[in-house]
Scaffold this motif. Structure first.
Motif, PDB file in Angstrom:
ATOM      1  N   UNK A  88      36.853  19.286  25.339  1.00 44.94           N
ATOM      2  CA  UNK A  88      36.192  18.136  24.711  1.00 44.94           C
ATOM      3  C   UNK A  88      37.191  17.031  24.375  1.00 44.94           C
ATOM      4  N   UNK A  89      38.317  17.397  23.719  1.00 43.44           N
ATOM      5  CA  UNK A  89      39.316  16.400  23.366  1.00 43.44           C
ATOM      6  C   UNK A  89      40.652  17.066  23.057  1.00 43.44           C
ATOM      7  N   UNK A  90      41.701  16.252  23.107  1.00 41.19           N
ATOM      8  CA  UNK A  90      43.035  16.712  22.740  1.00 41.19           C
ATOM      9  C   UNK A  90      43.504  15.860  21.571  1.00 41.19           C
ATOM     10  N   UNK A  91      44.090  16.501  20.574  1.00 39.01           N
ATOM     11  CA  UNK A  91      44.520  15.815  19.365  1.00 39.01           C
ATOM     12  C   UNK A  91      46.015  16.025  19.149  1.00 39.01           C
ATOM     13  N   UNK A  92      46.702  14.988  18.681  1.00 43.75           N
ATOM     14  CA  UNK A  92      48.112  15.058  18.312  1.00 43.75           C
ATOM     15  C   UNK A  92      48.239  14.878  16.805  1.00 43.75           C
ATOM     16  N   UNK A 117      46.464  10.968  17.092  1.00 47.64           N
ATOM     17  CA  UNK A 117      45.585  10.489  18.168  1.00 47.64           C
ATOM     18  C   UNK A 117      44.541  11.534  18.531  1.00 47.64           C
ATOM     19  N   UNK A 118      43.385  11.062  18.993  1.00 48.66           N
ATOM     20  CA  UNK A 118      42.406  11.887  19.703  1.00 48.66           C
ATOM     21  C   UNK A 118      42.260  11.289  21.087  1.00 48.66           C
ATOM     22  N   UNK A 119      42.387  12.131  22.100  1.00 49.15           N
ATOM     23  CA  UNK A 119      42.267  11.685  23.491  1.00 49.15           C
ATOM     24  C   UNK A 119      41.101  12.407  24.144  1.00 49.15           C
ATOM     25  N   UNK A 120      40.197  11.638  24.744  1.00 48.92           N
ATOM     26  CA  UNK A 120      39.038  12.237  25.405  1.00 48.92           C
ATOM     27  C   UNK A 120      38.926  11.847  26.869  1.00 48.92           C
ATOM     28  N   UNK A 121      39.530  10.726  27.259  1.00 53.70           N
ATOM     29  CA  UNK A 121      39.408  10.221  28.631  1.00 53.70           C
ATOM     30  C   UNK A 121      40.765  10.131  29.307  1.00 53.70           C
ATOM     31  N   UNK A 168      49.992  19.643  19.086  1.00 54.45           N
ATOM     32  CA  UNK A 168      48.810  19.235  19.847  1.00 54.45           C
ATOM     33  C   UNK A 168      47.779  20.342  19.705  1.00 54.45           C
ATOM     34  N   UNK A 169      46.535  19.944  19.710  1.00 59.16           N
ATOM     35  CA  UNK A 169      45.428  20.892  19.616  1.00 59.16           C
ATOM     36  C   UNK A 169      44.339  20.422  20.569  1.00 59.16           C
ATOM     37  N   UNK A 184      32.207  27.224  18.193  1.00 59.31           N
ATOM     38  CA  UNK A 184      32.908  25.970  18.416  1.00 59.31           C
ATOM     39  C   UNK A 184      34.311  26.172  17.865  1.00 59.31           C
ATOM     40  N   UNK A 185      35.334  25.952  18.684  1.00 61.61           N
ATOM     41  CA  UNK A 185      36.687  26.283  18.266  1.00 61.61           C
ATOM     42  C   UNK A 185      37.645  25.147  18.536  1.00 61.61           C
ATOM     43  N   UNK A 186      38.709  25.106  17.742  1.00 63.63           N
ATOM     44  CA  UNK A 186      39.823  24.198  17.944  1.00 63.63           C
ATOM     45  C   UNK A 186      41.026  25.062  18.277  1.00 63.63           C
ATOM     46  N   UNK A 187      41.568  24.907  19.484  1.00 61.53           N
ATOM     47  CA  UNK A 187      42.694  25.714  19.930  1.00 61.53           C
ATOM     48  C   UNK A 187      43.968  24.928  19.735  1.00 61.53           C
ATOM     49  N   UNK A 188      44.878  25.467  18.952  1.00 60.63           N
ATOM     50  CA  UNK A 188      46.153  24.789  18.750  1.00 60.63           C
ATOM     51  C   UNK A 188      47.247  25.576  19.451  1.00 60.63           C
TER      52      UNK A 188
END
Length: 113
Positions: free
Chosen positions: A31-35, A47-51, A89-90, A100-104
């Motif tokens: 869904x997205x990558x977060x820093x 940041x949140x990156x989706x595209x 990063x996650x 629903x999970x957030x993988x770090x």
């Protein structure tokens, strides 16, 4: 199995250098990558990156996502001593009816100046 990996695991750089931190992932239903930046307390969101291919910038920091090759980079230009921190990063996976999970990443990148 879902995975998030960062490299290098730690860096020692000089003030004024440009640094690139890498995050690769293998996640079903991305869904997205977060820093994040973590100093002593709770992580600070960067940041949140989706595209793919859309660069996000904030001051001397920038990040971009490549969904085809499953990675993201975080660039820090003109490093300063206040940039010394752990960078995380996650990856957020798409929610299903069950979970629903957030993988770090299991190992964090430490940047020391």
């Amino acid at each position: 199995e879902d995975k998030v990996m960062q490299n290098p695991l730690s860096l020692v750089v000089h003030e004024g250098d440009t640094v690139t931190l890498n995050c690769s992932y293998e996640v079903v239903n991305f869904r997205s990558l977060l820093w994040y930046k973590q100093e002593k307390k709770a992580p600070i969101f960067l940041f949140t990156l989706t595209s793919s291919g859309i660069e996000k910038k904030s001051g001397r920091l920038s990040s971009i996502l490549d969904k085809k090759d499953l990675f993201s980079i975080l660039n820090i230009t003109a490093t300063q001593t206040r940039d010394s921190a752990v960078y995380l990063c996650a990856v957020e996976a798409q929610c299903s009816l069950v979970t629903c999970s957030l993988y770090s990443n299991s190992t964090a990148e430490a940047l020391q100046l």
